[in-house]
Design an enzyme around this catalytic site. Sequence first.
Site, PDB file in Angstrom:
ATOM      1  N   CYS A 115     -11.090   2.902  -0.041  1.00  0.00           N
ATOM      2  CA  CYS A 115      -9.581   3.108   0.194  1.00  0.00           C
ATOM      3  C   CYS A 115      -9.152   2.434   1.412  1.00  0.00           C
ATOM      4  O   CYS A 115     -10.213   2.518   2.440  1.00  0.00           O
ATOM      5  CB  CYS A 115      -9.534   4.557   0.436  1.00  0.00           C
ATOM      6  N   HIS A 145      -7.412   2.868   3.871  1.00  0.00           N
ATOM      7  CA  HIS A 145      -7.221   3.725   5.060  1.00  0.00           C
ATOM      8  C   HIS A 145      -8.593   3.964   5.786  1.00  0.00           C
ATOM      9  O   HIS A 145      -8.380   4.249   6.903  1.00  0.00           O
ATOM     10  CB  HIS A 145      -6.580   5.131   4.628  1.00  0.00           C
ATOM     11  N   ASP A 188       0.787  -1.329  -0.122  1.00  0.00           N
ATOM     12  CA  ASP A 188      -0.118   0.047  -0.107  1.00  0.00           C
ATOM     13  C   ASP A 188       1.015   1.106   0.124  1.00  0.00           C
ATOM     14  O   ASP A 188       2.035   1.147   0.156  1.00  0.00           O
ATOM     15  CB  ASP A 188      -0.993   0.028   1.203  1.00  0.00           C
ATOM     16  N   SER A 189       0.233   2.230  -0.081  1.00  0.00           N
ATOM     17  CA  SER A 189       1.162   3.709  -0.160  1.00  0.00           C
ATOM     18  C   SER A 189       1.484   4.016   1.465  1.00  0.00           C
ATOM     19  O   SER A 189       2.519   4.667   1.467  1.00  0.00           O
ATOM     20  CB  SER A 189       0.262   4.923  -0.510  1.00  0.00           C
ATOM     21  N   CYS A 249      -4.134  -1.346  -1.717  1.00  0.00           N
ATOM     22  CA  CYS A 249      -4.419  -0.090  -2.003  1.00  0.00           C
ATOM     23  C   CYS A 249      -5.540  -0.146  -3.217  1.00  0.00           C
ATOM     24  O   CYS A 249      -5.192  -0.441  -4.448  1.00  0.00           O
ATOM     25  CB  CYS A 249      -3.018   0.499  -2.411  1.00  0.00           C
ATOM     26  N   GLU A 266      -2.928   8.879   8.348  1.00  0.00           N
ATOM     27  CA  GLU A 266      -1.606   8.930   8.302  1.00  0.00           C
ATOM     28  C   GLU A 266      -1.030   9.914   9.490  1.00  0.00           C
ATOM     29  O   GLU A 266       0.181   9.588  10.110  1.00  0.00           O
ATOM     30  CB  GLU A 266      -0.743   9.339   6.856  1.00  0.00           C
TER      31      GLU A 266
END
Length: 273
Positions: A188, A190, A13-14, A77, A156
Amino acid sequence: MVDAREQPIGVFDSGFGGLTVVRSLIDLMPNESLVYIGDTGRYPYGNKPAAKVRNYALEIADSLIRDHGVKAIVVACNTAASAALDTLVDTLPVPVIGVIEPGARALARVTHNGKVGVIGTVGTIASGAYDAAVEATGAEVVLTSAACPGLVEFVERNQVDGEEVSLLTERLLSPLKSAGVDALLLGCTHYPYLAPVIQRVMGDGVVLVSSANETAFAVREMLDAHELAAPSSQVAQRRFLSSGDVDAFATLGRRLLGPELGEVAAWHSGAAS
Ligand code: DGL
């Protein structure tokens, strides 16, 4: 000789979002070894051109295969999957799975009123990948999509509640509320960390669908189909790598994933960000 079944599954993932998928993979298949790359040095992906994200995804997948000998790859992701899944599937020598199709199938299954929603990064929503995936389910549903720039950044920063998060979430989700959706896909990886705020904004009548569990089930099916599932006696080894600050990744990652996240090693990309 190397037994492919004993090799790890590669996940990327990012940043931290893919850890929601890792959580589900560990819970469902505790004996599977994993290598996770969080590309925090180049995050976010969501506002970058698809071609750039595709290059990142190819580079990470290549490293997972070359440096870690993974037996399969999970693109944890949505942004990377929407930009690169087809290319990865076509070019890599191991099976590859993304988070989009499993999530879309679950979304179509849980709705009662046929009005469904998806939220994701600008890149994911602009790609139309969810429109295609929901259509491919064949379900008679109307999909409303909304890009939610800013939400990933909150996660994040480990800012998953509070007034600032609530206000932005309310503004971003208003088209979904107006559309009367009864099921909302967190498109997403996240976003599951923001589920309490998202649920509060959408109201109790709306089912939130996270692709993490659905993807883990799809991974298990994929491993079975390729006869790649780890022996049940295997003791899993899990490795975590980050292209950003490894200590910061370890601290927040452990808070988000749990104690399975041990030491974090550095992953170096060859490309400029
Ligand atoms: N977690 C990623 C996704 O599922 C996006 C985060 C980012 O913008 O980098 O789309």
